[in-house]
Write an enzyme that holds these catalytic residues in place. Sequence first.
Site, PDB file in Angstrom:
ATOM      1  N   SER A 148      39.279  -5.156  20.571  1.00  0.00           N
ATOM      2  CA  SER A 148      38.999  -3.850  19.976  1.00  0.00           C
ATOM      3  C   SER A 148      39.758  -2.770  20.735  1.00  0.00           C
ATOM      4  O   SER A 148      39.989  -2.918  21.951  1.00  0.00           O
ATOM      5  CB  SER A 148      37.497  -3.552  20.046  1.00  0.00           C
ATOM      6  OG  SER A 148      37.251  -2.206  19.686  1.00  0.00           O
ATOM      7  N   TYR A 161      29.606  -2.968  24.908  1.00  0.00           N
ATOM      8  CA  TYR A 161      30.534  -3.543  23.924  1.00  0.00           C
ATOM      9  C   TYR A 161      31.980  -3.331  24.373  1.00  0.00           C
ATOM     10  O   TYR A 161      32.784  -4.271  24.388  1.00  0.00           O
ATOM     11  CB  TYR A 161      30.311  -2.898  22.553  1.00  0.00           C
ATOM     12  CG  TYR A 161      31.334  -3.324  21.512  1.00  0.00           C
ATOM     13  CD1 TYR A 161      31.263  -4.573  20.902  1.00  0.00           C
ATOM     14  CD2 TYR A 161      32.382  -2.473  21.141  1.00  0.00           C
ATOM     15  CE1 TYR A 161      32.209  -4.969  19.963  1.00  0.00           C
ATOM     16  CE2 TYR A 161      33.326  -2.856  20.198  1.00  0.00           C
ATOM     17  CZ  TYR A 161      33.235  -4.111  19.610  1.00  0.00           C
ATOM     18  OH  TYR A 161      34.181  -4.497  18.680  1.00  0.00           O
TER      19      TYR A 161
END
Length: 250
Positions: A148, A161
């Site tokens: 990501s 995350y």
Amino acid sequence: MSDLKPPRPVALVTGSTSGIGEAIARRLSHEGYAVILHSRSSVETGRVLARELGNAAYVQADLSVDADRVRLVREATARWGRLDVLVNNAGISQVIPHADLAAATPDVWHTLHEVNVVAPFRLVAEAESALREAAARGKAGCVVNVSSHAGVRPKGASIPYAATKAALNHVTRLLALSLAPAIRVNAVAPGLVDTPLTADWTQARQLWQDRAPMRRSAGPEEIAQVVAMLVASDYLTGEILLADGGLNLT
Ligand SMILES: NC(=O)c1ccc[n+]([C@@H]2O[C@H](COP(=O)([O-])OP(=O)(O)OC[C@H]3O[C@@H](n4cnc5c(N)ncnc54)[C@H](OP(=O)(O)O)[C@@H]3O)[C@@H](O)[C@H]2O)c1
């Protein structure tokens, strides 16, 4: 039993019943790969997709459980007797405002770390010998990790995350170094992608519309296109390919 051993290469795409993983599975299938579909609980969706694609099979496994990780690679490799490409796409997220430190509990950290970092590493470890055999057939084995932009910039759904994706990026580079030249290891780092995971992320969608040079979030098939580019390459390894519509430039 010649139908069990197609000459076509085989790709395992984790988390391929939804969103980005489904788009990657469709793309690789379209490009001639036999595809192993996988998910944790959406079994019927996986079976239906396997029938739709043809030259595809579905395996259920919970990637937070190590015995399931081992079984997934064993069953995926056994299906056609080879494994050429592993796409570590399955991942989980939790939205926690970065300033709310108390909400980022040890449990959140451990849960995200197991699925987003330990599982991809363990799948590579279990698939290593099969991926080396791909190299012996003439094209290096290939791993693509779906990371990501949150692992590259101080952004993302939550600090835990983002930290898992930063760890996955580093694991990508370390494995690329350890496994070359037999196995190439790269990552794609998407920005916002329109999937069930982000369906209600309206603020983030607005941000991409206002600030990203491409003025919008990505479709899953656009990330699949980047993954297919990494898979097609014979030379790239250790790359973390940002696919965020240019938001990182602003
Ligand atoms: N969407 C975005 O904006 C975005 C941006 C950057 C990076 N990413 C990354 O892209 C990847 C895919 O995201 P997505 O948005 O396409 O997600 P998604 O639509 O929520 O799909 C996630 C897939 O992963 C599977 N999965 C989740 N936890 C699992 C577990 N413990 N064991 C096995 N399978 C599991 C799900 O299976 P079940 O449905 O059966 O649970 C599903 O097939 C993730 O790694 C995510 O971090 C997404």
